[in-house]
Design an enzyme around this catalytic site. Structure first.
Site, PDB file in Angstrom:
ATOM      1  N   TYR A 276       0.427  -3.806 -52.291  1.00 14.40           N
ATOM      2  CA  TYR A 276       0.308  -4.124 -50.865  1.00 14.40           C
ATOM      3  C   TYR A 276       0.604  -2.885 -50.018  1.00 14.40           C
ATOM      4  CZ  TYR A 276       0.853  -6.596 -46.452  1.00 14.40           C
ATOM      5  OH  TYR A 276       0.708  -7.017 -45.162  1.00 14.40           O
TER       6      TYR A 276
ATOM      7  N   ALA B  83     -20.474   8.124 -39.677  1.00 18.63           N
ATOM      8  CA  ALA B  83     -21.199   7.261 -40.625  1.00 18.63           C
ATOM      9  C   ALA B  83     -22.139   8.025 -41.564  1.00 18.63           C
ATOM     10  CB  ALA B  83     -21.973   6.183 -39.870  1.00 18.63           C
TER      11      ALA B  83
ATOM     12  N   LYS C 198     -22.191   3.622 -45.225  1.00 16.03           N
ATOM     13  CA  LYS C 198     -23.302   4.577 -45.159  1.00 16.03           C
ATOM     14  C   LYS C 198     -22.970   5.724 -46.120  1.00 16.03           C
ATOM     15  CE  LYS C 198     -24.114   1.843 -41.552  1.00 16.03           C
ATOM     16  NZ  LYS C 198     -23.379   2.061 -40.351  1.00 16.03           N
TER      17      LYS C 198
ATOM     18  N   HIS D 124     -31.262 -11.662 -31.942  1.00 24.37           N
ATOM     19  CA  HIS D 124     -32.179 -11.269 -33.027  1.00 24.37           C
ATOM     20  C   HIS D 124     -31.801 -11.872 -34.376  1.00 24.37           C
ATOM     21  CE1 HIS D 124     -29.044  -8.243 -32.864  1.00 24.37           C
ATOM     22  NE2 HIS D 124     -29.325  -7.867 -34.083  1.00 24.37           N
TER      23      HIS D 124
END
Ligand SMILES: *Cc1c(COP(=O)(O)O)cnc(C)c1O
Length: 472
Positions: free
Chosen positions: A74, A219, A260, A453
């Protein structure tokens, strides 16, 4: 001297995932059942899935191996320290906070740094990035260079920030109202347009003048570094890891969607140099994500992320990756398909208004193209146009974006060029058989409120199928 080596594929398949193509009649039935919205399809109904490059890459044997030794403690997991060490080595930031994905990092970071009415200037902020800035009470100001706002004309670094515009925005709002300056690499416009080293250096100079933080939305940092190496004077002989080091050296912190360029299905991090900022980020991390040595990631995930950061800067990987996207785009150009130029790092965008010149702009040509590609070949692309952009919150009118695009996004290390040749052939067939012929597109059947969308459904306006008889 020996001639340059041939382009190589720097990996081979060791484990394969079967995929299959449903028969044509079945594809037509399925897409109709989904209201012509490809987000509503199950992945088992798709043959080649090019909806995103996010979290869809293939893991390497080394990543899998390290996942087995993930430490699930943890607090103070060994895998966390490995990840922190790797980020320090690759990017130079002293402190790391894991988060479950990029937007979670944005939430934590903006909670600490943005006060009401502050601004974040940058180069076409990613949609969740913009939304988080606004959610925290701030505003994202787009300072991308003019060349980066059009689909035509070549510029090697269309992601660059317009430096005079950045300065005038800072002066207009006052430096104390600027939360930080955000440099997104690669920039989202046009499927991953790069930012030059000279531009990042200039952003640093301006920020220093006003005492501001520079933050990297990292990214696709490795893809950006590869573009710098191949396009910017003075970098051809530098290694990609050296270029990454220099890019990061001009910034104070980074927020990273590891889905990514860290080559993992899930994960992300915030990395900072300053110990005081690190301390301030801990409490919201615990609140929103988890203890600050795991932040929503498992030990196995953190090992895979650390390993992915090493693998992604490998030059033969990047040469193949960027080259594959480029060759795919060039193949479409050879077929006469209208695409956005120059071809970006992770996707090719098709200009749907030019693809279907006869379809009215308010009948969603890019959404129509996505539906047609699925029917023609089981290919799933994604609309980046009028459906995505939605309605003006004040007037309720549909916003008409500059471009109505169909994004064909290439996952990392997943598909061979043969797969992409198949996709190009599917696009070509639709282009030749229906491109000039269709006079109508789609209209809403059910328009989902808010982020429309993902959930909306569409119906063909009569005649849109070009007379094949499969639709009313
Ligand atoms: C994907 C992405 C994000 C958000 O990250 P998630 O992992 O999807 O939450 C932020 N910025 C950029 C540039 C991205 O591509």
């Amino acid at each position: 001297m020996r001639k340059p080596e041939r382009q190589i594929i720097p990996y081979r398949a060791k484990v394969v995932e079967p995929i299959s193509l449903l028969p044509y009649e079945e594809r037509v039935r399925r897409i109709e059942a989904c209201g012509n919205n490809l987000f509503r399809l199950g992945s088992h109904e798709v043959y080649i899935d090019l909806i995103t490059d996010s979290g869809t890459g293939a893991l390497s044997v080394h990543q899998m191996g390290r996942m087995m030794i993930g430490d699930e403690a943890y607090a103070g997991s060994r895998s966390f320290f490995e990840m922190e060490r790797q980020i320090r080595e690759s990017m130079g930031y002293r402190y790391t906070i894991p988060v479950h994905q990029g937007r979670a990092g944005e939430r934590v970071f903006d909670f600490v740094l943005i006060k009401k009415h502050m601004i974040v200037p940058g180069n076409s902020h990613f949609d969740t990035t913009k939304a988080h800035i606004e959610f925290a009470g701030g505003r994202a100001i787009d300072c991308t260079i003019d060349a980066g706002r059009t689909s035509e004309g070549y510029h090697p670094f269309k992601g660059n920030i317009d430096i005079p515009r950045l300065e005038s925005v800072i002066r207009e709002y006052g430096a104390r109202h600027v939360a930080y300056v955000l440099v997104t690499v690669t920039c989202n416009s046009g499927g991953g347009q790069p930012v030059s080293m000279a531009n990042i250096r200039e952003v640093r100079r301006v920020a220093d003048q006003y005492g501001l933080l520079v933050v990297l939305d990292a990214a696709r940092f490795a893809e950006n570094a590869y573009f710098i190496k191949t396009r910017e004077t003075g970098y051809a002989h530098k290694s990609v890891p050296e270029i990454v080091q220099e890019m990061c050296s001009y910034t104070d912190a980074c927020i990273m969607s590891a889905k990514k360029d860290a080559l993992v299905p899930m994960g992300g991090f915030i990395a900072v140099r300053d110990d005081l900022l690190y301390e301030r980020l801990k409490a919201p991390t615990i609140l929103f994500e988890g203890f600050y040595t795991y932040g929503g990631m498992s030990g196995a995930d953190m090992e895979a992320l650390a390993q992915g950061l090493r693998e992604v800067t490998d030059e033969s990987y990047l040469a193949y990756r960027i080259g594959q996207v480029r060759r795919f785009g060039e193949l479409l150009q050879k077929f006469g398909v209208p695409i956005v130029e120059p071809i970006g790092g992770h996707a090719v965008f098709i200009d749907a208004r030019k693809f279907f010149p006869g379809v009215p702009e308010d009948e969603f040509p890019a959404q129509l193209l996505c539906a047609e590609l699925y029917k023609e070949g089981g290919v799933r692309a994604v609309e980046v146009g009028s459906v995505l952009i939605g309605r003006d919150p004040d007037t309720g009118e549909n916003i008409r974006p500059n471009l109505d695009l169909c994004r064909v996004t290439i996952p990392r290390r997943v598909y061979t060029f043969e797969h992409l040749e198949y996709v190009a052939d599917v696009i070509r067939s639709v282009f030749e058989e229906k491109g000039p012929k269709l006079r109508h597109g789609l209209r809403f059947e059910v328009e989902a409120p808010g982020i429309r969308h993902f959930a909306s459904t569409f119906r063909y306006v009569r005649g849109a199928d070009g007379g094949t008889g499969d639709l009313p």
